[in-house]
Design a protein around this motif. Structure first.
Motif, PDB file in Angstrom:
ATOM      1  N   VAL A   2       0.961  -1.134  -0.079  1.00  0.00           N
ATOM      2  CA  VAL A   2       0.058   0.182  -0.038  1.00  0.00           C
ATOM      3  C   VAL A   2       0.974   1.318  -0.472  1.00  0.00           C
ATOM      4  O   VAL A   2       2.015   1.813   1.019  1.00  0.00           O
ATOM      5  N   GLN A   3       0.526   2.513  -0.714  1.00  0.00           N
ATOM      6  CA  GLN A   3       0.878   3.889  -0.682  1.00  0.00           C
ATOM      7  C   GLN A   3       0.189   4.323  -0.746  1.00  0.00           C
ATOM      8  O   GLN A   3      -1.074   4.392  -0.800  1.00  0.00           O
ATOM      9  N   LEU A   4       0.482   5.801   0.642  1.00  0.00           N
ATOM     10  CA  LEU A   4      -0.344   6.726  -0.048  1.00  0.00           C
ATOM     11  C   LEU A   4       0.695   7.815  -0.278  1.00  0.00           C
ATOM     12  O   LEU A   4       1.821   7.961   0.483  1.00  0.00           O
ATOM     13  N   SER A  30     -10.564  -2.445   1.415  1.00  0.00           N
ATOM     14  CA  SER A  30     -11.393  -1.075   2.186  1.00  0.00           C
ATOM     15  C   SER A  30     -10.715  -0.723   2.682  1.00  0.00           C
ATOM     16  O   SER A  30      -9.580  -1.246   3.408  1.00  0.00           O
ATOM     17  N   VAL A  31     -11.019   0.942   2.394  1.00  0.00           N
ATOM     18  CA  VAL A  31     -10.691   2.167   3.280  1.00  0.00           C
ATOM     19  C   VAL A  31     -11.184   2.147   4.130  1.00  0.00           C
ATOM     20  O   VAL A  31     -12.641   2.737   4.096  1.00  0.00           O
ATOM     21  N   ASN A  32     -11.131   2.199   5.787  1.00  0.00           N
ATOM     22  CA  ASN A  32     -12.088   3.009   6.747  1.00  0.00           C
ATOM     23  C   ASN A  32     -11.662   3.965   6.856  1.00  0.00           C
ATOM     24  O   ASN A  32     -12.239   4.835   6.185  1.00  0.00           O
ATOM     25  N   GLN A 100      -8.294  -1.932   5.431  1.00  0.00           N
ATOM     26  CA  GLN A 100      -7.724  -3.734   5.296  1.00  0.00           C
ATOM     27  C   GLN A 100      -7.744  -4.343   3.588  1.00  0.00           C
ATOM     28  O   GLN A 100      -7.960  -3.673   2.515  1.00  0.00           O
ATOM     29  N   LEU A 101      -6.848  -4.830   4.420  1.00  0.00           N
ATOM     30  CA  LEU A 101      -5.755  -5.154   2.884  1.00  0.00           C
ATOM     31  C   LEU A 101      -6.933  -6.921   1.748  1.00  0.00           C
ATOM     32  O   LEU A 101      -7.236  -6.538   0.957  1.00  0.00           O
ATOM     33  N   ASP A 102      -7.702  -7.769   2.925  1.00  0.00           N
ATOM     34  CA  ASP A 102      -8.502  -8.537   2.314  1.00  0.00           C
ATOM     35  C   ASP A 102      -9.676  -8.809   3.770  1.00  0.00           C
ATOM     36  O   ASP A 102      -9.832  -8.410   4.693  1.00  0.00           O
TER      37      ASP A 102
END
Length: 121
Positions: A2-4, A30-32, A100-102
Motif C-alpha cells: 500500500v502507498q499513500l 477497503s479504506v476505513n 483493510q487489505l483482505d
C-alpha cells in the motif's frame, strides 16, 4: 503493498489557501478512516482532521472554521481544503489511512511521506 501519495503542499502567504490530496493505492480491500496530521518543528504530531468512509468527520478546534476534510471513496482519496492560512499552520502534513487489505483481515494504519506547508509573507 500500500502507498499513500500526498500532493498540494507548498509556500503560501498568510490568508491564502491550499488544497492537499492523498491517494491510497495498492492491493486494498477497503479504506476505513482517512485523515490528516501535522507536525511543526519541535512539536509533536497532531491530528488535524479525520473522516470515516460513511462521511462522518471531525476537525481540530484550531482549524475547524478554516479547514475542510473530504474524501472520494471511489478513488480512495482524501482531501484537505485549507483556507485563511496562518503562520502557525506551518508544518509537515501527513496523510493517514486505516486500511483493510483482505476481507476478514484486520485493518492497519498507513502513512504518507508528508508534504510541507509553509505560511509566510
Amino acid at each position: 503493498q500500500v502507498q499513500l501519495v500526498e500532493s498540494g503542499g507548498g509556500l503560501v502567504q498568510p490568508g491564502g489557501s491550499l488544497n492537499l490530496s492523498c491517494a491510497a493505492s495498492g492491493s486494498i480491500f477497503s479504506v476505513n478512516a482517512m485523515g490528516w496530521y501535522r507536525q511543526a518543528p519541535g512539536k509533536q504530531r497532531e491530528l488535524v482532521a479525520r473522516i470515516l468512509s460513511g462521511g462522518i468527520r471531525g476537525t481540530a478546534d484550531s482549524v475547524k472554521d478554516r479547514f475542510t476534510i473530504s474524501r472520494d471513496n471511489a478513488k480512495n482519496t482524501v482531501y484537505l481544503q485549507m483556507n485563511s492560512l496562518k503562520p502557525e499552520d506551518t508544518a509537515v502534513y501527513y496523510c493517514n489511512a486505516y486500511i483493510q487489505l483482505d476481507r476478514g483481515a484486520a485493518s492497519h494504519d498507513y502513512w504518507g511521506q508528508g508534504t510541507p506547508v509553509t505560511v509566510s509573507s
